[in-house]
Every structure is written in structure tokens, then in C-alpha cells.
Scaffold this motif. Structure first.
Motif, PDB file in Angstrom:
ATOM      1  N   ALA A   6      16.318  44.275   8.875  1.00 41.31           N
ATOM      2  CA  ALA A   6      16.647  45.568   9.485  1.00 41.31           C
ATOM      3  C   ALA A   6      16.506  46.760   8.545  1.00 41.31           C
ATOM      4  O   ALA A   6      16.079  47.840   8.956  1.00 41.31           O
ATOM      5  CB  ALA A   6      18.056  45.533  10.062  1.00 41.31           C
ATOM      6  N   HIS A   7      16.865  46.581   7.266  1.00 41.69           N
ATOM      7  CA  HIS A   7      16.895  47.724   6.354  1.00 41.69           C
ATOM      8  C   HIS A   7      15.674  47.782   5.431  1.00 41.69           C
ATOM      9  O   HIS A   7      15.654  48.568   4.472  1.00 41.69           O
ATOM     10  CB  HIS A   7      18.195  47.686   5.545  1.00 41.69           C
ATOM     11  N   LYS A   8      14.671  46.993   5.730  1.00 47.54           N
ATOM     12  CA  LYS A   8      13.430  47.017   4.968  1.00 47.54           C
ATOM     13  C   LYS A   8      12.422  47.961   5.610  1.00 47.54           C
ATOM     14  O   LYS A   8      12.514  48.271   6.805  1.00 47.54           O
ATOM     15  CB  LYS A   8      12.827  45.611   4.884  1.00 47.54           C
ATOM     16  N   LEU A   9      11.449  48.397   4.829  1.00 46.74           N
ATOM     17  CA  LEU A   9      10.335  49.158   5.378  1.00 46.74           C
ATOM     18  C   LEU A   9       9.303  48.200   5.973  1.00 46.74           C
ATOM     19  O   LEU A   9       9.195  47.041   5.508  1.00 46.74           O
ATOM     20  CB  LEU A   9       9.686  50.018   4.293  1.00 46.74           C
ATOM     21  N   PRO A  10       8.547  48.613   6.992  1.00 45.33           N
ATOM     22  CA  PRO A  10       7.584  47.711   7.638  1.00 45.33           C
ATOM     23  C   PRO A  10       6.602  47.049   6.674  1.00 45.33           C
ATOM     24  O   PRO A  10       6.218  45.896   6.868  1.00 45.33           O
ATOM     25  CB  PRO A  10       6.854  48.639   8.617  1.00 45.33           C
ATOM     26  N   ALA A  11       6.202  47.757   5.622  1.00 41.91           N
ATOM     27  CA  ALA A  11       5.222  47.203   4.681  1.00 41.91           C
ATOM     28  C   ALA A  11       5.725  45.956   3.973  1.00 41.91           C
ATOM     29  O   ALA A  11       4.931  45.163   3.451  1.00 41.91           O
ATOM     30  CB  ALA A  11       4.836  48.259   3.646  1.00 41.91           C
ATOM     31  N   ASN A  12       7.042  45.750   3.969  1.00 43.01           N
ATOM     32  CA  ASN A  12       7.613  44.581   3.303  1.00 43.01           C
ATOM     33  C   ASN A  12       7.748  43.371   4.225  1.00 43.01           C
ATOM     34  O   ASN A  12       8.301  42.351   3.827  1.00 43.01           O
ATOM     35  CB  ASN A  12       8.993  44.932   2.729  1.00 43.01           C
ATOM     36  N   LEU A  13       7.239  43.497   5.451  1.00 42.23           N
ATOM     37  CA  LEU A  13       7.297  42.406   6.417  1.00 42.23           C
ATOM     38  C   LEU A  13       5.916  41.810   6.627  1.00 42.23           C
ATOM     39  O   LEU A  13       4.896  42.478   6.420  1.00 42.23           O
ATOM     40  CB  LEU A  13       7.833  42.909   7.767  1.00 42.23           C
ATOM     41  N   LEU A  45       6.302  53.212  12.134  1.00 42.62           N
ATOM     42  CA  LEU A  45       6.259  54.331  11.200  1.00 42.62           C
ATOM     43  C   LEU A  45       6.622  53.821   9.798  1.00 42.62           C
ATOM     44  O   LEU A  45       7.713  53.286   9.596  1.00 42.62           O
ATOM     45  CB  LEU A  45       7.227  55.424  11.637  1.00 42.62           C
ATOM     46  N   PRO A  46       5.732  53.971   8.831  1.00 43.90           N
ATOM     47  CA  PRO A  46       5.913  53.325   7.524  1.00 43.90           C
ATOM     48  C   PRO A  46       7.063  53.865   6.696  1.00 43.90           C
ATOM     49  O   PRO A  46       7.578  53.158   5.812  1.00 43.90           O
ATOM     50  CB  PRO A  46       4.572  53.586   6.823  1.00 43.90           C
ATOM     51  N   THR A  47       7.496  55.107   6.950  1.00 41.98           N
ATOM     52  CA  THR A  47       8.566  55.693   6.139  1.00 41.98           C
ATOM     53  C   THR A  47       9.952  55.453   6.723  1.00 41.98           C
ATOM     54  O   THR A  47      10.956  55.841   6.117  1.00 41.98           O
ATOM     55  CB  THR A  47       8.345  57.202   5.971  1.00 41.98           C
ATOM     56  N   LEU A  48      10.017  54.831   7.891  1.00 41.75           N
ATOM     57  CA  LEU A  48      11.296  54.496   8.511  1.00 41.75           C
ATOM     58  C   LEU A  48      11.584  53.017   8.326  1.00 41.75           C
ATOM     59  O   LEU A  48      10.669  52.191   8.307  1.00 41.75           O
ATOM     60  CB  LEU A  48      11.278  54.817  10.010  1.00 41.75           C
ATOM     61  N   THR A  49      12.847  52.675   8.195  1.00 35.56           N
ATOM     62  CA  THR A  49      13.210  51.266   8.120  1.00 35.56           C
ATOM     63  C   THR A  49      12.946  50.592   9.463  1.00 35.56           C
ATOM     64  O   THR A  49      12.718  51.255  10.486  1.00 35.56           O
ATOM     65  CB  THR A  49      14.691  51.086   7.768  1.00 35.56           C
ATOM     66  N   VAL A  50      12.995  49.280   9.457  1.00 39.11           N
ATOM     67  CA  VAL A  50      12.812  48.510  10.681  1.00 39.11           C
ATOM     68  C   VAL A  50      13.809  48.948  11.741  1.00 39.11           C
ATOM     69  O   VAL A  50      13.457  49.190  12.902  1.00 39.11           O
ATOM     70  CB  VAL A  50      12.950  47.007  10.359  1.00 39.11           C
ATOM     71  N   VAL A  84       9.156  43.283  15.458  1.00 43.24           N
ATOM     72  CA  VAL A  84       9.842  44.576  15.422  1.00 43.24           C
ATOM     73  C   VAL A  84       9.268  45.497  16.497  1.00 43.24           C
ATOM     74  O   VAL A  84      10.010  46.208  17.188  1.00 43.24           O
ATOM     75  CB  VAL A  84       9.713  45.220  14.026  1.00 43.24           C
ATOM     76  N   ALA A  85       7.952  45.484  16.641  1.00 43.89           N
ATOM     77  CA  ALA A  85       7.309  46.318  17.657  1.00 43.89           C
ATOM     78  C   ALA A  85       7.783  45.932  19.059  1.00 43.89           C
ATOM     79  O   ALA A  85       7.968  46.803  19.925  1.00 43.89           O
ATOM     80  CB  ALA A  85       5.792  46.195  17.553  1.00 43.89           C
ATOM     81  N   ILE A  86       7.982  44.639  19.287  1.00 38.00           N
ATOM     82  CA  ILE A  86       8.492  44.189  20.588  1.00 38.00           C
ATOM     83  C   ILE A  86       9.928  44.665  20.779  1.00 38.00           C
ATOM     84  O   ILE A  86      10.303  45.146  21.856  1.00 38.00           O
ATOM     85  CB  ILE A  86       8.391  42.663  20.713  1.00 38.00           C
TER      86      ILE A  86
END
Length: 253
Positions: free
Chosen positions: A158-165, A117-122, A173-175
Motif C-alpha cells: 500500500a505505501h510503496k510507489l508503483p515502480a517498486n511493484l 501515477l508514478p509519484t503517488l503511492t499504491v 492495483v489498477a483493478i
């Protein structure tokens, strides 16, 4: 509407699992889709047994029935005929609310396109299944999420948004998210399809470690080299599972 749906999930009671069964047991499973062009039989009398702790690669060309097979195992779709038992639970008999509860506690699913989910942090993405299923206390969830991110090597994100990974980091993260509720079964649908070869290899390494620790893993893949690193290869061809000796024939077709 959402509150009513969540209330229905909380009230859904699961039957007692049958003891002594394999992690995955499919008996005479068929699946027919009814379309405007007529009937299409995607699965034809599937017989499959997977023991707890096995790492199984599911291979076959596009349209062979691999995804339908996986959808039967995860309860995303229902068989037209036959039985699907997962760790003694008769998944083919469960209603929608029961399936949602059962899947959240029993099956971790890893998708090719991450589905974060793009609006949630990792960390929030990893905590989501715990929140959904009411697993672990509210105070335990952040620590567990961080421990899982540490396990897959991305705790510092952990505290980044998925788009920054990177893509590889998002798949890790998905695993971690798929392991949030400590499910006995992990199902991965083309988990390395969008990864470079080095990252893909590291994902398979991790799957091997999980299997060695007792997790049952089913992985759909088009990569024969990665499939050979699993403990067992299941080949799906024209809606059926081929005997081991017919793999080469299926791959050349």
C-alpha cells in the motif's frame, strides 16, 4: 483553469436513468473517422445487449473495431450514429462534463499498461477516483483503499510507489483502483497483455468472482483461452459483431 474545470464537473447534473434497461444497450451504433486519407467506418450498425452481472469477452483481430466499441461504452469517444445506453443512462447524449462525472461513478476501466501515477503511492492511486468524484468521506477513503488492496491481494504494498511493484502487482492495483467507487460496470482493455500466464489466470479468476457478485464485466482480449473462461464471447470483425457461429472464420482471417 483546473479549478474552473473541477467546478464545472461539480455542477454537471446527470439525467435520470431509464429503468428496466440492460447494463449495456447499443442500438445501430456507427462510428466514422474523417482523416486526410478519407473516411473510415470503424463501427457499422452495432447491436449489443449485455445483462447486469455478465462477464463478456470481446475478441477480434487488430483493427476489427474492438477498441472503438469499448470507447463507445466508456464514453471516451462518441458514436457518429446510433444510441449507447449504460444502465439506463443515454451516454450518447451527455456533454463532456456529464460524461466525466458519469464515468467516474459508473465505469471502472482497467488498461493494459496499468496507468498508475508514478509519484503517488499504491494506496493514493486507489484513492484518486474517490477524491475526483467526491465519493466517500475523507476519513473513509484510506480504509476503503486498503480493503480493496486486500481484496486483490496486495495490501502489503500500500505505501510503496508503483515502480517498486511487479507487473502483476501493478495490474492488481489498477483493478483495485477501477473498483474504488464501486462501479456496476468494469471494462478491461487487454488487462492480461503484459502479464505472465499464471498471473493472467489469477486476474481472470478475480473477474469471475466479481461477475458472480453482480459486477458487469467487458474484457477485450487476444487470448482465446482466457476468452473462453468468460460467460460469453462477442466477436468483432470489420466493424460488426459476428453471429456466434462465425468466430472461427474471424480468427483464421
Amino acid at each position: 483553469m483546473i479549478a474552473k474545470w473541477l467546478s464545472g464537473l461539480m455542477e454537471a447534473k446527470l439525467p435520470q436513468p431509464r429503468a428496466g434497461m440492460a447494463a449495456v444497450e447499443m442500438t445501430k451504433v456507427s462510428k466514422t473517422y474523417f482523416t486526410g486519407a478519407g473516411e473510415f467506418e470503424a463501427l457499422k450498425g452495432i447491436q449489443l445487449s449485455v445483462k447486469a452481472g455478465e462477464f463478456v469477452a470481446v475478441v477480434g483481430k487488430s483493427g476489427s473495431g474492438k477498441s472503438t466499441l469499448i470507447n463507445m461504452i466508456t464514453g471516451i469517444d462518441r458514436p457518429t450514429g446510433g444510441e449507447v445506453w449504460i444502465s439506463g443512462m443515454p451516454v450518447h447524449t451527455l456533454n463532456e462534463n456529464q460524461i466525466a462525472v458519469w464515468r467516474g461513478r459508473t465505469v471502472g476501466v482497467v488498461f493494459q499498461f496499468f496507468q498508475l501515477l508514478p509519484t503517488l503511492t499504491v494506496m493514493e492511486n486507489v484513492m484518486l477516483p474517490m477524491d475526483f468524484c467526491g465519493m466517500y468521506s475523507r476519513t473513509e477513503r484510506p480504509a476503503r483503499a486498503l480493503a480493496l488492496l486486500e481484496l486483490v491481494g496486495v495490501r502489503e504494498q500500500a505505501h510503496k510507489l508503483p515502480a517498486n511493484l511487479s507487473g502483476g502487482q501493478q495490474q492488481r492495483v489498477a483493478i483495485a483502483r477501477s473498483l474504488a467507487n464501486d462501479p456496476p460496470l468494469l471494462v478491461a482493455d487487454e488487462p492480461t497483455g503484459n502479464l505472465d500466464s499464471r498471473t493472467a489466470t489469477s486476474v481472470i479468476d478475480f473477474f469471475q468472482e466479481l461477475a458472480a457478485g453482480g459486477k458487469t464485466i467487458l474484457m477485450v482480449t487476444h487470448d482465446n483461452d482466457l476468452a473462453r473462461r468468460s460467460g460469453r464471447i462477442v466477436t468483432v470483425y470489420d466493424g460488426q459483431i459476428l453471429p456466434d457461429g462465425d468466430r472461427e472464420c474471424a480468427s483464421r482471417d
